[in-house]
Design an enzyme around this catalytic site. Structure first.
Site, short mmCIF file in Angstrom:
data_model
loop_
_atom_site.label_atom_id
_atom_site.label_comp_id
_atom_site.label_asym_id
_atom_site.label_seq_id
_atom_site.Cartn_x
_atom_site.Cartn_y
_atom_site.Cartn_z
N ARG A 189 -15.90 -19.00 -43.97
CA ARG A 189 -14.40 -19.20 -43.96
C ARG A 189 -13.58 -17.99 -44.73
O ARG A 189 -13.07 -17.33 -43.95
CB ARG A 189 -14.14 -20.02 -44.14
CG ARG A 189 -14.41 -20.95 -44.19
CD ARG A 189 -14.10 -22.74 -44.66
NE ARG A 189 -14.43 -23.68 -44.58
CZ ARG A 189 -14.26 -24.51 -43.57
NH1 ARG A 189 -13.80 -24.56 -42.47
NH2 ARG A 189 -15.04 -26.07 -43.62
N ASP A 235 -7.27 -24.16 -36.08
CA ASP A 235 -8.24 -23.40 -35.94
C ASP A 235 -9.22 -23.40 -34.97
O ASP A 235 -9.11 -22.28 -34.25
CB ASP A 235 -9.14 -23.25 -37.47
CG ASP A 235 -10.57 -24.77 -36.69
OD1 ASP A 235 -10.07 -25.65 -36.25
OD2 ASP A 235 -11.15 -24.38 -37.81
N ASP A 278 -12.18 -27.53 -29.27
CA ASP A 278 -13.55 -26.67 -28.90
C ASP A 278 -13.03 -28.02 -27.07
O ASP A 278 -13.45 -27.75 -26.12
CB ASP A 278 -14.96 -27.27 -29.62
CG ASP A 278 -15.61 -27.02 -29.35
OD1 ASP A 278 -15.91 -26.74 -27.74
OD2 ASP A 278 -16.71 -26.79 -29.42
P1 IMP Z 1 -13.49 -30.85 -30.85
O1 IMP Z 1 -13.21 -32.05 -31.47
O2 IMP Z 1 -14.75 -30.30 -30.06
O3 IMP Z 1 -12.32 -29.99 -29.64
O4 IMP Z 1 -13.95 -29.44 -31.62
C1 IMP Z 1 -12.72 -29.36 -32.66
C2 IMP Z 1 -14.33 -29.03 -34.31
O5 IMP Z 1 -15.04 -28.00 -33.86
C3 IMP Z 1 -13.10 -27.47 -35.14
O6 IMP Z 1 -12.23 -28.06 -35.73
C4 IMP Z 1 -14.42 -26.65 -35.90
O7 IMP Z 1 -14.00 -27.51 -36.79
C5 IMP Z 1 -15.16 -26.78 -34.77
N1 IMP Z 1 -15.71 -26.17 -34.34
C6 IMP Z 1 -15.66 -25.57 -32.34
N2 IMP Z 1 -16.12 -24.79 -32.02
C7 IMP Z 1 -16.30 -24.22 -33.30
C8 IMP Z 1 -16.90 -22.59 -33.47
O8 IMP Z 1 -17.02 -21.63 -32.85
N3 IMP Z 1 -16.66 -22.23 -34.99
C9 IMP Z 1 -16.41 -23.19 -35.68
N4 IMP Z 1 -16.59 -24.30 -35.49
C10 IMP Z 1 -16.11 -24.94 -34.54
MG MG Z 2 -10.34 -27.85 -37.39
#
Ligand code: IMP
Ligand code: MG
Length: 178
Positions: A168, A103, A106
């Site tokens: 969601r 989805d 980040d």
């Molecule tokens: P990463 O490991 O920092 O890339 O985090 C990824 C996960 O953080 C995603 O799969 C989401 O579950 C959550 N996430 C990051 N940013 C958002 C946001 O703006 N809204 C909702 N969930 C987020």
């Molecule tokens: Mg995710």
């Protein structure tokens, strides 16, 4: 401007369902060009990617399969600290073309862990398809082959993404209001 309240925060629309549909179709066309004939396995990362994965897969008009996985955290031994485990992948991916469907990317750390765990299973190749990317927050170098939207570092909900479990089911993507 359409607004919604999810729990204690107010959000406003930032990407409409029409725009989402357009971009999902566009990356599906790219994937079809690159992957038709390779019978790829889509691996959707739960929970957030289920809406995107369902829409993306229905735009692919060649033979492909899907599997759903999640990364579960559990406390390891004192020496290993927190360990994460890939659960849900029952089929072999050895020698197969894989598309990981996310989805949002980040920091990119979740995806990096995912790629490491998948690599151990010896797939032929692995590509990433992410609905959203926050490029300013990326902490690792990832080749995100298919992406629908790059967004700023703001918190968003909708189209599968949640705020503490809720939001969601919103058909559009919303950003938190300051
Ligand atoms: P990463 O490991 O920092 O890339 O985090 C990824 C996960 O953080 C995603 O799969 C989401 O579950 C959550 N996430 C990051 N940013 C958002 C946001 O703006 N809204 C909702 N969930 C987020
Ligand atoms: Mg995710």
């Amino acid at each position: 401007m359409k607004k919604v309240v999810v729990k204690d925060k107010t959000f406003k629309v930032c990407i409409s369902q029409e725009k989402i549909r357009e971009r999902v179709k566009a990356i599906a066309a790219d994937i079809s060009c690159d992957m038709a004939g390779k019978k790829p396995l889509l691996i959707a990362v739960l929970n957030g990617s289920f809406v995107f994965a369902a829409d993306l897969m229905r735009e692919l008009d060649f033979p492909c399969e899907i599997s759903f996985v999640r990364l579960s955290s559990y406390a390891g031994t004192a020496s290993t600290g927190k360990v994460r485990e890939l659960i849900g992948l029952s089929e072999s991916i050895e020698g197969r073309s894989v598309i990981v469907v996310e989805d949002i990317i980040d920091s990119g750390l979740t995806m990096q862990e995912m790629l490491t765990m998948l690599a151990e299973k010896k797939p032929a190749d692995v590509r990433i398809a992410s609905l959203l990317v926050k490029p300013d927050n990326l902490k690792v170098n990832l080749d995100i082959r298919y992406r629908c939207f790059d967004i700023p570092n703001d918190f968003i909900v909708g189209y599968g993404l949640d705020y503490d479990g809720e939001g969601r089911n919103l058909p559009d993507i919303y950003v938190v209001e300051e």
